[in-house]
Design a protein around this motif. Structure first.
Motif, PDB file in Angstrom:
ATOM      1  N   GLN A 172       0.842  -1.192   0.000  1.00 34.53           N
ATOM      2  CA  GLN A 172       0.000   0.000   0.000  1.00 34.53           C
ATOM      3  C   GLN A 172       0.879   1.245   0.000  1.00 34.53           C
ATOM      4  O   GLN A 172       1.908   1.282   0.676  1.00 34.53           O
ATOM      5  CB  GLN A 172      -0.915   0.000   1.224  1.00 34.53           C
ATOM      6  CG  GLN A 172      -1.881  -1.172   1.280  1.00 34.53           C
ATOM      7  CD  GLN A 172      -2.832  -1.184   0.099  1.00 34.53           C
ATOM      8  OE1 GLN A 172      -3.374  -0.149  -0.296  1.00 34.53           O
ATOM      9  NE2 GLN A 172      -3.038  -2.367  -0.483  1.00 34.53           N
TER      10      GLN A 172
ATOM     11  N   GLN B  30      -6.616 -15.513  -4.379  1.00 33.13           N
ATOM     12  CA  GLN B  30      -7.459 -14.348  -4.645  1.00 33.13           C
ATOM     13  C   GLN B  30      -7.427 -13.375  -3.470  1.00 33.13           C
ATOM     14  O   GLN B  30      -7.467 -12.158  -3.654  1.00 33.13           O
ATOM     15  CB  GLN B  30      -8.898 -14.798  -4.913  1.00 33.13           C
ATOM     16  CG  GLN B  30      -9.137 -15.363  -6.291  1.00 33.13           C
ATOM     17  CD  GLN B  30      -9.203 -14.284  -7.359  1.00 33.13           C
ATOM     18  OE1 GLN B  30      -9.712 -13.190  -7.115  1.00 33.13           O
ATOM     19  NE2 GLN B  30      -8.672 -14.579  -8.540  1.00 33.13           N
ATOM     20  N   THR B  31      -7.327 -13.898  -2.251  1.00 36.34           N
ATOM     21  CA  THR B  31      -7.341 -13.032  -1.071  1.00 36.34           C
ATOM     22  C   THR B  31      -6.078 -12.188  -0.950  1.00 36.34           C
ATOM     23  O   THR B  31      -6.050 -11.248  -0.152  1.00 36.34           O
ATOM     24  CB  THR B  31      -7.500 -13.878   0.205  1.00 36.34           C
ATOM     25  OG1 THR B  31      -6.494 -14.907   0.220  1.00 36.34           O
ATOM     26  CG2 THR B  31      -8.882 -14.515   0.268  1.00 36.34           C
TER      27      THR B  31
ATOM     28  N   PRO C 193      -5.951  -6.954  -3.915  1.00 33.82           N
ATOM     29  CA  PRO C 193      -6.843  -5.929  -3.353  1.00 33.82           C
ATOM     30  C   PRO C 193      -8.299  -6.281  -3.655  1.00 33.82           C
ATOM     31  O   PRO C 193      -8.586  -6.921  -4.670  1.00 33.82           O
ATOM     32  CB  PRO C 193      -6.403  -4.653  -4.089  1.00 33.82           C
ATOM     33  CG  PRO C 193      -5.040  -4.939  -4.605  1.00 33.82           C
ATOM     34  CD  PRO C 193      -4.998  -6.399  -4.891  1.00 33.82           C
ATOM     35  N   PRO C 194      -9.222  -5.889  -2.790  1.00 35.21           N
ATOM     36  CA  PRO C 194     -10.635  -6.267  -2.987  1.00 35.21           C
ATOM     37  C   PRO C 194     -11.166  -5.947  -4.378  1.00 35.21           C
ATOM     38  O   PRO C 194     -11.942  -6.735  -4.935  1.00 35.21           O
ATOM     39  CB  PRO C 194     -11.360  -5.455  -1.904  1.00 35.21           C
ATOM     40  CG  PRO C 194     -10.332  -5.277  -0.831  1.00 35.21           C
ATOM     41  CD  PRO C 194      -9.014  -5.137  -1.544  1.00 35.21           C
ATOM     42  N   GLU C 195     -10.739  -4.823  -4.937  1.00 36.46           N
ATOM     43  CA  GLU C 195     -11.282  -4.422  -6.234  1.00 36.46           C
ATOM     44  C   GLU C 195     -10.801  -5.300  -7.390  1.00 36.46           C
ATOM     45  O   GLU C 195     -11.358  -5.246  -8.499  1.00 36.46           O
ATOM     46  CB  GLU C 195     -10.943  -2.954  -6.531  1.00 36.46           C
ATOM     47  CG  GLU C 195      -9.468  -2.649  -6.725  1.00 36.46           C
ATOM     48  CD  GLU C 195      -8.744  -2.332  -5.428  1.00 36.46           C
ATOM     49  OE1 GLU C 195      -7.638  -1.764  -5.509  1.00 36.46           O
ATOM     50  OE2 GLU C 195      -9.289  -2.650  -4.345  1.00 36.46           O
TER      51      GLU C 195
ATOM     52  N   ARG D 267     -10.259  -8.776  -6.933  1.00 34.21           N
ATOM     53  CA  ARG D 267     -10.611 -10.168  -6.681  1.00 34.21           C
ATOM     54  C   ARG D 267     -11.762 -10.622  -7.580  1.00 34.21           C
ATOM     55  O   ARG D 267     -12.649  -9.846  -7.917  1.00 34.21           O
ATOM     56  CB  ARG D 267     -10.988 -10.360  -5.214  1.00 34.21           C
ATOM     57  CG  ARG D 267      -9.846 -10.137  -4.268  1.00 34.21           C
ATOM     58  CD  ARG D 267     -10.283 -10.173  -2.818  1.00 34.21           C
ATOM     59  NE  ARG D 267      -9.214  -9.665  -1.949  1.00 34.21           N
ATOM     60  CZ  ARG D 267      -9.352  -9.392  -0.669  1.00 34.21           C
ATOM     61  NH1 ARG D 267     -10.538  -9.563  -0.083  1.00 34.21           N
ATOM     62  NH2 ARG D 267      -8.332  -8.930   0.046  1.00 34.21           N
ATOM     63  N   GLY D 268     -11.708 -11.877  -7.957  1.00 35.56           N
ATOM     64  CA  GLY D 268     -12.777 -12.435  -8.774  1.00 35.56           C
ATOM     65  C   GLY D 268     -12.594 -12.215 -10.256  1.00 35.56           C
ATOM     66  O   GLY D 268     -13.355 -12.776 -11.059  1.00 35.56           O
TER      67      GLY D 268
ATOM     68  N   HIS E  90      -0.692  -1.280  -9.827  1.00 36.23           N
ATOM     69  CA  HIS E  90      -0.823  -1.128  -8.372  1.00 36.23           C
ATOM     70  C   HIS E  90       0.544  -1.259  -7.702  1.00 36.23           C
ATOM     71  O   HIS E  90       0.878  -0.468  -6.812  1.00 36.23           O
ATOM     72  CB  HIS E  90      -1.785  -2.195  -7.832  1.00 36.23           C
ATOM     73  CG  HIS E  90      -2.034  -2.089  -6.355  1.00 36.23           C
ATOM     74  ND1 HIS E  90      -3.236  -1.684  -5.823  1.00 36.23           N
ATOM     75  CD2 HIS E  90      -1.215  -2.315  -5.284  1.00 36.23           C
ATOM     76  CE1 HIS E  90      -3.156  -1.675  -4.503  1.00 36.23           C
ATOM     77  NE2 HIS E  90      -1.935  -2.059  -4.147  1.00 36.23           N
TER      78      HIS E  90
END
Length: 286
Positions: free
Chosen positions: A54, A86-87, A90-92, A94-95, A109
């Motif tokens: 970060q 996946q974890t 960053p949340p944005e 994932r998937g 990033h």
């Protein structure tokens, strides 16, 4: 004039924090880093392999360390072809399916987050440690060229974990390729005589940096648990073996980073302290 900077491959390792090396009153996040930087001029960040960094964290690292301190930052696992959960993203992100768009986002990033370190002149090098199945050949060479393209203008060091890269058949080609791409070859110290042993080759392929990583000489390297792999206390005789190589590297690179990865208790910091005394913290005139 070249500098030989000695440090360790983590300052937050649980075994180190439990060893008593950090004094009372300096065991919080800020205190640990400031204490470490009082004792060593360089450190490797390994947390960035497990999760993308970060920007705010990198800013704090820069603020808590003195001018001239260097962070060598390990590349995120997905960028070196390692399995990545996946974890860890960053949340944005994932998937999303693994493909060019996701890789573009991860690279962006990674670079953006590290910019505070580079802006503060704290960035030593980006360390790309490739997996054992990353073997010499056209596909791997293309991956190295892509890495060089993605990191243009950034200092980069490359560590291989398959011994064929430095054998008689491939060693010259490996040196030439890394030199062409201005990527620093990482020299390693590990146990010898095992099928996966990396040779103690120490080529200098970039005039900016040369990097040596001491992994310990446990025969469980590459196969055992983390504790088994890194359980080794370097003797003065073992460290002294490297002094001619280190000084030779310093004659060809602006900075030599000597990093200890035998992170079992306080073994890494003790080895780093001993090595720093052996090299005398010396600058080498070129």
């Amino acid at each position: 004039m070249s500098e030989i900077l000695v440090g360790t491959c983590s300052w937050t390792d649980r075994a180190l924090m439990a060893s008593g090396w950090y004094p009372r009153g300096r065991k919080d996040a800020e205190g640990r880093l400031r204490h470490y930087a009082d004792n060593f001029p360089v450190v490797e960040v390994d947390s960035t392999y497990y999760a993308l960094p970060q920007s705010r964290t990198c800013r704090l690292w820069a603020e808590r360390t003195p001018d001239g301190f260097r962070f060598d930052v390990k590349a995120f696992s997905l960028l070196t072809g390692h399995p990545t959960r996946q974890t860890a993203l960053p949340p944005e992100l994932r998937g999303r399916p693994l493909g060019p768009e996701l890789l573009d986002s991860v690279w962006q990033h990674f670079r953006d987050a590290l910019e505070p370190l580079r802006a503060a002149d704290r960035l030593g090098t980006l360390l790309f440690q490739f997996p054992p199945w990353f073997t010499p050949g056209a596909r791997a060479e293309n991956a190295l060229k892509e890495c060089a393209r993605r990191t243009a203008g950034w200092p980069v060091a490359v560590e291989f974990r398959h011994p064929d890269w430095w054998d008689e058949r491939h060693g010259s080609r490996t040196t030439a390729l890394l030199s062409e791409l201005d990527l620093s070859a990482v020299a390693v110290d590990t146990a010898q005589g095992l099928p996966h042993s990396m040779p103690p080759t120490a080529p200098v392929t970039s005039p900016r940096h040369a990097v040596i990583r001491f992994h310990g000489r446990s025969e469980a390297w590459g196969t055992g648990s983390k504790e088994d792999k890194f359980r080794h206390a370097y003797t003065e005789a073992e460290l002294t073996q490297w002094l001619p190589r280190i000084r030779s590297m310093a004659e060809r690179a602006d900075e030599v980073h000597v990093l200890f990865n035998n992170c079992c208790g306080d073994a890494a910091v003790r080895a780093a302290e001993r090595m720093d005394r052996l090299v005398g913290g010396a600058a080498v005139h070129r």
